[in-house]
Design a protein around this motif. Structure first.
Motif, PDB file in Angstrom:
ATOM      1  N   ASN A 210      -8.282   2.386 -10.533  1.00  0.00           N
ATOM      2  CA  ASN A 210      -7.376   1.988 -10.987  1.00  0.00           C
ATOM      3  C   ASN A 210      -5.766   2.593 -11.501  1.00  0.00           C
ATOM      4  O   ASN A 210      -5.269   3.161 -11.745  1.00  0.00           O
ATOM      5  CB  ASN A 210      -7.770   2.019 -12.974  1.00  0.00           C
ATOM      6  N   MET A 211      -5.801   3.330  -9.851  1.00  0.00           N
ATOM      7  CA  MET A 211      -4.754   4.109  -8.749  1.00  0.00           C
ATOM      8  C   MET A 211      -3.351   2.911  -8.992  1.00  0.00           C
ATOM      9  O   MET A 211      -3.304   2.393  -7.731  1.00  0.00           O
ATOM     10  CB  MET A 211      -5.141   3.881  -7.488  1.00  0.00           C
ATOM     11  N   ARG A 212      -2.247   2.323 -10.325  1.00  0.00           N
ATOM     12  CA  ARG A 212      -1.799   1.791  -9.729  1.00  0.00           C
ATOM     13  C   ARG A 212      -0.850   2.494  -8.681  1.00  0.00           C
ATOM     14  O   ARG A 212      -0.651   3.811  -9.263  1.00  0.00           O
ATOM     15  CB  ARG A 212      -0.578   2.111 -11.088  1.00  0.00           C
ATOM     16  N   GLY A 213       0.511   1.733  -8.677  1.00  0.00           N
ATOM     17  CA  GLY A 213       1.401   2.700  -7.167  1.00  0.00           C
ATOM     18  C   GLY A 213       1.208   3.210  -6.566  1.00  0.00           C
ATOM     19  O   GLY A 213       1.798   3.107  -6.088  1.00  0.00           O
ATOM     20  N   ALA A 214      -0.410   3.007  -6.213  1.00  0.00           N
ATOM     21  CA  ALA A 214      -1.041   3.618  -4.405  1.00  0.00           C
ATOM     22  C   ALA A 214      -0.570   2.120  -3.864  1.00  0.00           C
ATOM     23  O   ALA A 214      -0.768   1.177  -4.124  1.00  0.00           O
ATOM     24  CB  ALA A 214      -2.846   3.905  -4.751  1.00  0.00           C
ATOM     25  N   PHE A 215      -0.512   2.760  -2.582  1.00  0.00           N
ATOM     26  CA  PHE A 215      -0.211   1.539  -1.640  1.00  0.00           C
ATOM     27  C   PHE A 215      -0.749   2.098  -0.094  1.00  0.00           C
ATOM     28  O   PHE A 215      -1.368   3.606   0.302  1.00  0.00           O
ATOM     29  CB  PHE A 215       1.135   1.025  -0.848  1.00  0.00           C
ATOM     30  N   ILE A 216      -2.009   0.960   0.798  1.00  0.00           N
ATOM     31  CA  ILE A 216      -2.555   0.803   1.798  1.00  0.00           C
ATOM     32  C   ILE A 216      -1.029   1.992   3.062  1.00  0.00           C
ATOM     33  O   ILE A 216       0.286   1.142   3.084  1.00  0.00           O
ATOM     34  CB  ILE A 216      -2.878   0.061   2.213  1.00  0.00           C
ATOM     35  N   VAL A 217      -1.523   2.636   3.674  1.00  0.00           N
ATOM     36  CA  VAL A 217      -0.743   2.549   5.245  1.00  0.00           C
ATOM     37  C   VAL A 217      -2.129   3.375   6.470  1.00  0.00           C
ATOM     38  O   VAL A 217      -3.109   3.475   6.389  1.00  0.00           O
ATOM     39  CB  VAL A 217      -0.349   4.460   4.691  1.00  0.00           C
ATOM     40  N   THR A 218      -1.293   3.484   7.270  1.00  0.00           N
ATOM     41  CA  THR A 218      -2.204   4.126   8.434  1.00  0.00           C
ATOM     42  C   THR A 218      -1.362   4.730   9.122  1.00  0.00           C
ATOM     43  O   THR A 218      -1.133   4.982   9.525  1.00  0.00           O
ATOM     44  CB  THR A 218      -2.188   2.013   9.752  1.00  0.00           C
TER      45      THR A 218
ATOM     46  N   ALA B  73     -12.508   2.366   6.570  1.00  0.00           N
ATOM     47  CA  ALA B  73     -12.652   0.907   7.984  1.00  0.00           C
ATOM     48  C   ALA B  73     -11.842  -0.144   7.733  1.00  0.00           C
ATOM     49  O   ALA B  73     -12.308  -0.601   8.803  1.00  0.00           O
ATOM     50  CB  ALA B  73     -13.929   0.817   7.729  1.00  0.00           C
ATOM     51  N   SER B  74     -10.895  -0.241   6.619  1.00  0.00           N
ATOM     52  CA  SER B  74     -10.670  -1.593   6.626  1.00  0.00           C
ATOM     53  C   SER B  74      -9.927  -1.897   5.696  1.00  0.00           C
ATOM     54  O   SER B  74      -9.291  -1.050   4.078  1.00  0.00           O
ATOM     55  CB  SER B  74     -11.226  -2.854   6.901  1.00  0.00           C
ATOM     56  N   GLU B  75      -8.744  -2.628   5.517  1.00  0.00           N
ATOM     57  CA  GLU B  75      -7.878  -2.435   4.277  1.00  0.00           C
ATOM     58  C   GLU B  75      -8.494  -3.390   3.086  1.00  0.00           C
ATOM     59  O   GLU B  75      -8.025  -2.802   2.015  1.00  0.00           O
ATOM     60  CB  GLU B  75      -6.497  -3.616   4.757  1.00  0.00           C
ATOM     61  N   GLU B  76      -9.655  -4.021   3.665  1.00  0.00           N
ATOM     62  CA  GLU B  76     -10.044  -4.337   2.509  1.00  0.00           C
ATOM     63  C   GLU B  76     -10.796  -3.483   1.392  1.00  0.00           C
ATOM     64  O   GLU B  76     -10.955  -3.351   0.477  1.00  0.00           O
ATOM     65  CB  GLU B  76     -10.888  -5.301   2.658  1.00  0.00           C
ATOM     66  N   GLU B  77     -11.566  -2.603   2.349  1.00  0.00           N
ATOM     67  CA  GLU B  77     -12.071  -1.416   1.896  1.00  0.00           C
ATOM     68  C   GLU B  77     -10.974  -0.073   0.901  1.00  0.00           C
ATOM     69  O   GLU B  77     -11.353   0.141  -0.160  1.00  0.00           O
ATOM     70  CB  GLU B  77     -12.648  -0.696   2.871  1.00  0.00           C
ATOM     71  N   ALA B  78      -9.772   0.103   1.882  1.00  0.00           N
ATOM     72  CA  ALA B  78      -8.876   0.757   0.761  1.00  0.00           C
ATOM     73  C   ALA B  78      -8.711  -0.413  -0.527  1.00  0.00           C
ATOM     74  O   ALA B  78      -8.057   0.952  -1.548  1.00  0.00           O
ATOM     75  CB  ALA B  78      -7.498   1.320   1.238  1.00  0.00           C
ATOM     76  N   VAL B  79      -8.074  -1.134  -0.378  1.00  0.00           N
ATOM     77  CA  VAL B  79      -7.493  -2.194  -1.616  1.00  0.00           C
ATOM     78  C   VAL B  79      -8.654  -2.234  -2.759  1.00  0.00           C
ATOM     79  O   VAL B  79      -8.293  -1.642  -3.863  1.00  0.00           O
ATOM     80  CB  VAL B  79      -7.388  -3.103  -1.221  1.00  0.00           C
ATOM     81  N   ASP B  80     -10.317  -2.318  -2.824  1.00  0.00           N
ATOM     82  CA  ASP B  80     -11.133  -2.232  -3.171  1.00  0.00           C
ATOM     83  C   ASP B  80     -11.250  -0.633  -4.107  1.00  0.00           C
ATOM     84  O   ASP B  80     -11.386  -0.664  -5.292  1.00  0.00           O
ATOM     85  CB  ASP B  80     -12.851  -2.679  -2.938  1.00  0.00           C
ATOM     86  N   PHE B  81     -11.421   0.823  -3.315  1.00  0.00           N
ATOM     87  CA  PHE B  81     -11.461   1.380  -3.571  1.00  0.00           C
ATOM     88  C   PHE B  81     -10.188   1.989  -4.765  1.00  0.00           C
ATOM     89  O   PHE B  81     -10.028   2.196  -5.592  1.00  0.00           O
ATOM     90  CB  PHE B  81     -10.834   2.649  -2.616  1.00  0.00           C
TER      91      PHE B  81
END
Length: 260
Positions: A251-259, A238-246
């Protein structure tokens, strides 16, 4: 008053907005309007960059107000395409805004002479420092911009997709916290990228078991360095913050946020 610097980049903005630029925003899911297709709507709500500056389109709600400088654009753009795919008509009541959704209805009030007009946002801009909205020639003329060039204005959201709410209705909804708002596309996390679809499908199955709230999907991007690339996205945040917390929790190193 014709401006030397183009405040509306029209087709260029639509093209740039399709690319991921590293900007981010809070959003949820969209549908088409009678003015704008769903695909074009989503394209215009993606972060984009113009003249080295990043813009992140965001949702708005009825009653929201922004103050700043308004300008207008006319003959140089008449007959050309706007960011939502319409043909610009300088004699219509429309406007360009850098971040508010397409088809948002706003009341623009000239704070220097008290005149006001209602416009529908169908374009991106103005990309001139200090300016918050670019009115069409007709709308600008109605509030005196044809003579003043620019003016201090108040811009208030009063509806969506051609429908305007009364001041009384807006006041009641704000009091009860039931304001109408635009709902936009959701956030996701890219968890992997593969040259072969088989590897992407393995990751899709793996991440589909972590949390039922988030849906894994494989996106194919053609001709990335001469070959297809299959990206695995986990969508539904629902938000960028939720995705970052996940990503931090797992411990998902290398993962990044997309839309989407």
């Amino acid at each position: 008053m014709k401006r030397l610097t183009s405040s509306v980049l029209l087709i260029t903005i639509v093209t740039l907005s399709i690319l991921f630029t590293g900007c981010s925003q809070k959003r949820k899911s969209v549908c088409a309007t009678k003015y704008t297709s769903a695909a074009r709507y989503k394209a215009t709500m993606r972060p984009y960059e113009v003249l080295g500056k990043c813009y992140s389109p965001t949702y708005v709600e009825v009653g929201q107000v922004q103050n700043g400088i308004s300008s207008w654009y006319g003959p140089n753009f008449h007959g050309k395409y706007t960011s939502n795919g319409e043909v610009y008509n300088m004699h219509g009541r429309t406007a360009a805004h850098k971040t508010w959704p397409m088809d948002t209805m706003v009341k623009v009030k000239n704070l220097q002479n008290g005149k006001s007009t209602v416009v529908r946002i169908n374009d991106r801009g103005p990309f001139v420092s200090g300016r918050i909205i670019d009115c069409s020639y007709m709308a600008g003329k109605e509030i005196g911009l044809d003579r003043m060039g620019t003016a201090r204005v108040s811009v208030k959201v009063i509806g969506f997709t051609g429908k305007v709410q009364s001041e009384e209705m807006i006041a009641r909804s704000k009091k009860s916290h039931t304001q109408t708002r635009v709902v936009l596309s959701n956030f996701g996390v890219q968890v992997g990228a593969f040259r072969h679809n088989e590897g992407a499908q393995i990751y899709k199955r793996r991440y589909g078991t972590i949390d039922a709230r988030y849906k894994p999907t494989v996106k194919r991007f053609d001709d990335v360095d001469g070959a297809p690339l299959y990206r695995v996205w986990l969508m539904g945040f629902a938000s960028e913050e939720e995705a970052v917390d996940f990503t931090n929790a797992h411990n998902m190193r290398g993962a990044f946020i997309v839309t989407n």
